[in-house]
Design a protein around this motif. Structure first.
Motif, mmCIF file in Angstrom:
data_model
loop_
_atom_site.group_PDB
_atom_site.id
_atom_site.type_symbol
_atom_site.label_atom_id
_atom_site.label_comp_id
_atom_site.label_asym_id
_atom_site.label_seq_id
_atom_site.Cartn_x
_atom_site.Cartn_y
_atom_site.Cartn_z
ATOM 1 N N PRO A 335 -21.505 41.667 30.547
ATOM 2 C CA PRO A 335 -20.479 40.994 29.740
ATOM 3 C C PRO A 335 -20.206 41.811 28.485
ATOM 4 N N TRP A 336 -18.972 41.699 27.954
ATOM 5 C CA TRP A 336 -18.549 42.542 26.845
ATOM 6 C C TRP A 336 -19.537 42.525 25.685
ATOM 7 N N HIS A 337 -19.989 41.357 25.269
ATOM 8 C CA HIS A 337 -20.839 41.300 24.074
ATOM 9 C C HIS A 337 -22.228 41.873 24.339
ATOM 10 N N ASP A 338 -22.688 41.827 25.584
ATOM 11 C CA ASP A 338 -23.938 42.510 25.906
ATOM 12 C C ASP A 338 -23.729 44.020 25.967
ATOM 13 N N LEU A 339 -22.583 44.427 26.477
ATOM 14 C CA LEU A 339 -22.279 45.859 26.533
ATOM 15 C C LEU A 339 -22.252 46.458 25.134
ATOM 16 N N ILE A 340 -21.556 45.820 24.209
ATOM 17 C CA ILE A 340 -21.457 46.422 22.870
ATOM 18 C C ILE A 340 -22.779 46.318 22.114
ATOM 19 N N HIS A 341 -23.581 45.301 22.419
ATOM 20 C CA HIS A 341 -24.915 45.284 21.821
ATOM 21 C C HIS A 341 -25.674 46.537 22.228
ATOM 22 N N ASP A 342 -25.614 46.862 23.526
ATOM 23 C CA ASP A 342 -26.390 47.993 24.021
ATOM 24 C C ASP A 342 -25.837 49.328 23.533
ATOM 25 N N THR A 343 -24.513 49.458 23.457
ATOM 26 C CA THR A 343 -23.959 50.730 22.974
ATOM 27 C C THR A 343 -24.211 50.889 21.475
ATOM 28 N N LYS A 344 -24.138 49.810 20.732
ATOM 29 C CA LYS A 344 -24.444 49.895 19.303
ATOM 30 C C LYS A 344 -25.920 50.227 19.080
ATOM 31 N N ARG A 345 -26.769 49.623 19.900
ATOM 32 C CA ARG A 345 -28.198 49.921 19.758
ATOM 33 C C ARG A 345 -28.468 51.378 20.101
ATOM 34 N N MET A 346 -27.795 51.898 21.130
ATOM 35 C CA MET A 346 -27.940 53.300 21.485
ATOM 36 C C MET A 346 -27.543 54.201 20.315
ATOM 37 N N ILE A 347 -26.436 53.865 19.655
ATOM 38 C CA ILE A 347 -25.974 54.662 18.516
ATOM 39 C C ILE A 347 -26.989 54.597 17.375
ATOM 40 N N ALA A 348 -27.498 53.401 17.093
ATOM 41 C CA ALA A 348 -28.473 53.250 16.011
ATOM 42 C C ALA A 348 -29.758 54.022 16.306
ATOM 43 N N ASP A 349 -30.107 54.166 17.576
ATOM 44 C CA ASP A 349 -31.336 54.860 17.952
ATOM 45 C C ASP A 349 -31.162 56.363 18.109
ATOM 46 N N THR A 350 -29.918 56.817 18.191
ATOM 47 C CA THR A 350 -29.685 58.241 18.464
ATOM 48 C C THR A 350 -28.831 58.882 17.371
ATOM 49 N N ASP A 371 -37.944 49.841 11.299
ATOM 50 C CA ASP A 371 -36.893 50.650 11.912
ATOM 51 C C ASP A 371 -36.343 49.981 13.167
ATOM 52 N N ASP A 372 -37.208 49.463 14.000
ATOM 53 C CA ASP A 372 -36.789 48.770 15.215
ATOM 54 C C ASP A 372 -35.981 47.523 14.867
ATOM 55 N N ALA A 373 -36.456 46.766 13.889
ATOM 56 C CA ALA A 373 -35.781 45.517 13.513
ATOM 57 C C ALA A 373 -34.418 45.781 12.891
ATOM 58 N N LEU A 374 -34.317 46.786 12.037
ATOM 59 C CA LEU A 374 -33.030 47.108 11.419
ATOM 60 C C LEU A 374 -32.033 47.596 12.469
ATOM 61 N N ALA A 375 -32.492 48.411 13.400
ATOM 62 C CA ALA A 375 -31.602 48.880 14.461
ATOM 63 C C ALA A 375 -31.113 47.708 15.304
ATOM 64 N N GLU A 376 -31.982 46.748 15.562
ATOM 65 C CA GLU A 376 -31.571 45.581 16.343
ATOM 66 C C GLU A 376 -30.561 44.733 15.576
ATOM 67 N N LEU A 377 -30.765 44.560 14.295
ATOM 68 C CA LEU A 377 -29.810 43.802 13.478
ATOM 69 C C LEU A 377 -28.451 44.492 13.457
ATOM 70 N N LEU A 378 -28.444 45.802 13.358
ATOM 71 C CA LEU A 378 -27.183 46.541 13.391
ATOM 72 C C LEU A 378 -26.480 46.334 14.728
ATOM 73 N N ALA A 437 -20.499 51.835 10.447
ATOM 74 C CA ALA A 437 -20.559 53.076 11.219
ATOM 75 C C ALA A 437 -21.078 52.817 12.631
ATOM 76 N N VAL A 438 -22.094 51.965 12.753
ATOM 77 C CA VAL A 438 -22.643 51.650 14.071
ATOM 78 C C VAL A 438 -21.595 50.927 14.917
ATOM 79 N N MET A 439 -20.842 50.020 14.310
ATOM 80 C CA MET A 439 -19.786 49.320 15.048
ATOM 81 C C MET A 439 -18.720 50.314 15.527
ATOM 82 N N ALA A 440 -18.268 51.172 14.648
ATOM 83 C CA ALA A 440 -17.207 52.110 15.013
ATOM 84 C C ALA A 440 -17.651 53.038 16.135
#
Length: 820
Positions: A335-350, A371-378, A437-440
């Motif tokens: 679903p869209w909101h799960d997809l963007i969660h995962d792509t945003k998390r990927m960006i925050a981690d990389t 670090d893990d918690a902040l990336a998840e919040l982003l 930045a993570v959203m964009a």
């Protein structure tokens, strides 16, 4: 009183189209009907930049774009044509790709943190041990030294008394007194105010704020008074000397406090007309306290696009996507909101891991797994950013979602929540900058290239989980804009859109014929495929939407799309074998795929053009200040940048203004109608009833005096350009003591009305002939068709759509009421 535009025309100023060339088309822009020219950034940028958002010197206009004299000549031409001037500015960052071109950055590299301009940059000196980390090497520093790839040149220069260090195309200054170490390269490197690092370290160890993930664009601290003053001195001169009337602020979400910046800017400009490039998520409102006239129009773009999308057809396209995934061995779509969660998390981690690490460093005390918690919040943040103390509801939503997804981090979330809610703390000030930045990067630049059902849905400012708007929802959105931000810009194409308005309008037709599209896509994939079904769908949609196009344009788009999606190939680690599939598709459009594309585009081109014309009509005549992006008054089938920044043939456009049936004529006639009432933000907007699902109709009521006001304002600008002899008259016409301005009686005169009628679901409407039975209710009175000049007497009875007349623009109508 702030002077505001009725409409604008965007011009991309570059070395190939400098200010003098722009001055040469001001007459055309005015004849088209725009009231202001809207210019891309003008300050000195990295040489060769075709966009200007990489400013290197705030003190001067780019000489390659025409320099200070060029702006004077452009302004004179614009005033002579009766045009105002809106200029794009970039307060968030500067270009540092070529350090020697940026005096501030060069000074910091040479002299370090104690130099005057060090405070202008957002650098974490402590994290670099007092040095600025520069990740630009192709290998580790030891390997580069061993390979002899660094060259020391101690020849003195005015800006480098001790010489320079060269690494291929890179040139860096040597710190004072270090030239003596030229024969001891390790010692020389250790003595500099910067530390050279492997280029991939930018992902994790970068110590300066940047624009998104672009390390060649370094953030500046415009919140510091001295930085604001120095970076805006030239810009404010334009306003003060009448060389510009308004400003468009690029990327305000990168600033530590956009609201405070806009306050300072408004005070410095005397409250000049100001727009912000702010991306709003569905349901999100532009902060009401910002001293701005509105956004640059992506919110309006999303509303207009969705009016022409068939929601039921999108569901069928979802099923097609599921089949493509199954056929090519991909997991089920998220679903869209799960997809963007995962792509945003990927960006925050990389790509933006360095920014997350800096957030951890700014915490007032240690937190386990911060670090893990902040990336998840982003990854869970629902909008681009908050503006504390406002926007705490977004933080609450992010924490709630993060706790749901990651209960194992509950202790860290509990510790972080009060800190991120306290605007006095550095971590709370920086978190919104990173969340934007993570959203964009996670959504616009990644998820949009993975969610490939329908290209119309993945445009800047859009949310694909909301695929369509009803006519009623569209009207509600227009009334809301008129009530809250009547001078906000509206747009359909920009230098940043991923597809031009006409490409999206054509692709929207696919939502009406999903089964037919599935058949054609299968034919095209039989010709060439990447082996990745959803990516194939995206690339072949680009070919359909922009057809006809040569293979090189499609290859450029396909390469960018695949690397942005970051599933099988990426920018940092391209997969040459996979990308050969992209090249195969691109080559095929000049071979076996061409007849398939010819045949299918012929089936949908009329419906696509109907969508385009209706969207253009509704945008040009609806609430807000409509912008026409250069060249889009004509049919424009452009893809993502740099494709949408190709040269415009203004000679052809000027000739087409005299051609009946040309699209520039439609734009001209819509802009000529005084429907925006610049002197009266309260001008009306009322939906018009219709018995057809295919019609979108509304009425704009405009006080007759606004026509006079606009004529006086334009006349005032003409005289001012010739000698500024009637400045008092202009001020009086804008609301001061009475002269030739409209009298109160004139201002209270019976309003004129403009009725606007467009067609949606064009494929089905044209295929079924349903428009023959359609009616629309117009107020009784004497009306004149803006396109044909034909006069109609309307009674209280609904008007048959066919009785509105035939004309060269097809199924769109603008009627001006001359008498009730």
């Amino acid at each position: 009183m702030t002077d505001r535009p009725v409409s604008t025309y965007r011009l991309q100023i570059s070395e190939d189209f400098p200010l003098d060339a722009a001055a040469g088309v001001t007459g055309y822009v005015a004849e088209l009907g725009a009231s202001w020219a809207y210019l891309s950034p003008l300050l000195a940028a990295t040489r060769g930049s075709n966009h200007g958002y990489d400013v290197v010197d705030h003190g001067r206009i780019d000489p390659d774009r025409g320099g200070a004299e060029g702006l004077v000549r452009f302004a004179a031409a614009a005033r002579a044509a009766g045009l105002g001037i809106l200029v794009d500015i970039v307060p968030n960052h500067v270009g540092v790709a070529v350090p020697r071109q940026n005096p501030w950055w060069w000074e910091v590299l040479r002299l370090g943190r104690k130099t005057r301009h060090a405070a202008a940059f957002d650098i974490d000196w402590a994290a670099g041990g007092g040095r600025l980390l520069l990740p630009l090497l192709g290998a580790s520093p030891d390997e580069v030294v061993a390979n002899g790839e660094l060259v020391v040149d101690t020849t003195p220069a005015a800006d480098a008394p001790d010489g320079v260090l060269r690494y291929f195309e890179h040139e860096l200054p040597l710190a004072p007194g270090t030239a003596a170490l030229a024969d001891d390269l390790p010692a020389l490197l250790g003595a500099q105010n910067y530390e050279l690092r492997f280029w991939q370290d930018q992902n994790t160890d970068l110590t300066y704020r940047r624009f998104f993930a672009v390390s060649e664009l370094a953030g500046i601290r415009v919140e510091r008074p001295e930085v604001f003053a120095e970076s805006h001195r030239e810009i404010l001169r334009w306003i003060r000397e009448g060389l510009a009337d308004g400003l468009r602020v690029d990327h305000p979400d990168g600033l530590v406090d956009p609201g405070a910046y806009l306050e300072q800017l408004a005070d410095a400009t005397g409250r000049a007309y100001t727009l912000v490039e702010k991306i709003l998520e569905p349901g999100e409102a532009l902060p009401a306290w910002w001293r701005t006239d509105g956004t640059t129009g992506y919110d309006a773009l999303a509303e207009l696009d969705r009016l022409f999308v068939d929601a039921e057809g999108v569901a069928a396209l979802d099923r097609l996507d599921a089949r493509l995934r199954a056929e090519t061995g991909l997991p089920d779509a998220l679903p869209w909101h799960d997809l963007i969660h995962d792509t945003k998390r990927m960006i925050a981690d990389t790509l933006l891991a360095a920014e997350v690490r800096r957030l951890v460093r700014t915490l007032p005390h240690g937190i386990v797994h911060a670090d893990d918690a902040l990336a998840e919040l982003l990854a869970c943040f629902p909008v681009y950013r908050s503006y504390l103390p406002e926007g705490r509801e977004h933080l609450r939503a992010a924490f709630a979602e993060a706790r749901r997804r990651r209960p194992d981090l509950a202790t860290a979330f509990t510790a972080l929540e009060p800190l991120l809610n306290d605007p006095r703390l550095e971590v709370a000030q920086r978190f919104p900058q990173v969340s934007g930045a993570v959203m964009a990067k996670g959504v616009e630049d990644t998820a949009f290239y993975r969610f490939t059902r329908l290209g119309t849905l993945t445009e800047v400012g859009a949310d694909p989980s909301l695929p369509a708007l009803s006519v009623e929802e569209f009207h509600d959105a227009q009334r809301a804009r008129l009530a809250a931000w009547p001078h906000s810009m509206t747009t359909l194409s920009t230098h940043d859109t991923k597809r031009s308005e006409d490409v999206r309008a054509r692709l929207s037709v696919l939502s009406e014929i999903p089964e037919r599209w599935a058949e054609v896509l299968a034919e095209l994939r039989d010709v060439a495929t990447t082996g990745h079904g959803p990516l194939d769908a995206l690339i072949w949609q680009a070919a359909v939407g922009a057809w006809p196009l040569p293979s090189d344009r499609l290859l450029a788009y396909a390469t960018k799309a695949a690397r942005e999606a970051a599933e099988r190939t990426t920018w940092q680690h391209p997969d040459a074998e996979f990308e050969e599939g992209l090249a195969a598709i691109a080559r095929s459009v000049e071979g076996d795929a061409a007849p398939i594309l010819d045949r299918f585009v012929a089936e949908i081109v009329d419906a696509g053009r109907s969508n385009s014309l209706s969207a253009k009509l509704l945008q040009l005549t609806g609430p807000g200040v409509p912008d026409v992006y250069q060249g889009t008054e004509l049919w424009d089938l452009s893809l993502v940048d740099p494709d949408n920044r190709r040269p415009v043939d203004y000679g052809e456009l000027e000739q087409l203004l005299d051609v009946e049936g040309s699209r520039p004529r439609l734009v001209q006639r819509c802009l000529a109608a005084d429907v925006h009432a610049p002197a009266n933000p309260g001008s009306g907007y009322e939906p018009l009833e219709s018995d057809s699902e295919f019609l979108v109709a509304f009425e704009r009521t405009v006080p007759a005096a606004s026509v006079v006001r606009r004529q006086i304002a334009e006349a005032g600008r003409l005289v001012e350009a010739a000698g500024r002899q009637v400045s008092k008259l202009v001020k009086r016409a804008q609301g001061g003591e009475q002269t030739d301005a409209p009298t109160p009686a004139e201002a209270d005169a019976t309003p004129l009305a403009v009725a606007v009628i467009g067609v949606r679901a064009a494929s089905r409407a044209l295929r079924t002939g349903a428009l023959a039975d359609a009616h629309v209710s117009l107020p009784a009175g004497e009306w004149r068709h803006a396109f044909t000049g034909e006069r109609l007497t309307i009674t209280d009875a609904p008007v048959a759509f066919g009785d509105l007349g035939d004309h060269e623009f097809g199924h769109v109508h603008v009627l001006v009421q001359e008498k009730r």
